[in-house]
Design an enzyme around this catalytic site. Structure first.
Site, mmCIF file in Angstrom:
data_model
loop_
_atom_site.group_PDB
_atom_site.id
_atom_site.type_symbol
_atom_site.label_atom_id
_atom_site.label_comp_id
_atom_site.label_asym_id
_atom_site.label_seq_id
_atom_site.Cartn_x
_atom_site.Cartn_y
_atom_site.Cartn_z
ATOM 1 N N GLY A 191 0.841 -1.189 0.000
ATOM 2 C CA GLY A 191 0.000 0.000 0.000
ATOM 3 C C GLY A 191 0.871 1.231 0.000
ATOM 4 O O GLY A 191 1.972 1.231 -0.550
ATOM 5 N N CYS A 192 0.402 2.279 0.621
ATOM 6 C CA CYS A 192 1.131 3.542 0.656
ATOM 7 C C CYS A 192 2.526 3.343 1.240
ATOM 8 O O CYS A 192 2.679 2.862 2.357
ATOM 9 C CB CYS A 192 0.358 4.550 1.488
ATOM 10 S SG CYS A 192 1.216 6.111 1.702
#
Length: 176
Positions: free
Chosen positions: A9-10
């Site tokens: 993810g981020c």
């Protein structure tokens, strides 16, 4: 020294969990797994490059093993979500392990299979295990974001749902 590359993810949220361990020499936010050269954040977010947001970790295997890094990795993500991670959706936010050697591939597959068989999650583990390719460091303002933009980072983490998930499944405190 060895390299490990993880998408979860981020990338802002993937630096601090690794950065704090002895033997981890450097954690760089960046882009990997795509088809264009030197992508920008805007290019990757637009979805036209095929890159994942990821972290590339330089580590000393005499101080921290690849297996330990895998354990840390699993405890930062929702391994059952192949469509992104938490608030961030889409191909650039999918979880993946990028292996740098046949041994890393074997260990990653073994680790994934053990987690899948553990019954910890009510859905199958959906993390891809892919060969490492070129890794492009993200723009400077993305590096060590948890340190350089602490308030923004903490607000983002709280709002993303990541900390709630980690606390529920791993008993992790929400101050990563």
């Amino acid at each position: 020294m060895e390299q490990a590359t993880f998408a979860g993810g981020c990338f802002w949220c993937m630096v601090h969990p690794f950065d704090q361990w002895p033997g981890v020499l450097q954690v760089v936010s960046g882009y990997t797994g795509g088809h264009s050269v030197n992508p920008t954040y805007e290019d990757v977010c637009a979805g036209h490059t095929g890159h994942y947001e990821a972290v590339n970790i330089t580590f000393d295997p005499a101080q921290i093993t690849y297996e330990q890094l895998l354990d840390i990795y699993w405890q930062q993500i929702d391994p059952t979500d192949s469509g992104g991670q938490f608030y961030d959706r889409g191909p650039s936010y999918k979880p993946a392990i990028f292996y740098h050697s046949p041994e890393q591939k074997r260990l990653a597959e073994q680790s994934r299979d053990a987690l899948d068989a553990s019954g910890r999650f009510n859905r199958p583990v959906a993390v891809e295990i892919l060969p490492a390719g070129p890794f492009y460091p993200a723009e400077d303002y993305h590096q060590n974001f948890y340190r350089t933009h602490e308030a923004h980072y903490q607000q983002y983490r709280r709002g993303s749902g990541r900390d709630i998930f980690l606390a529920k499944h791993w008993g992790m405190p929400s101050n990563h």
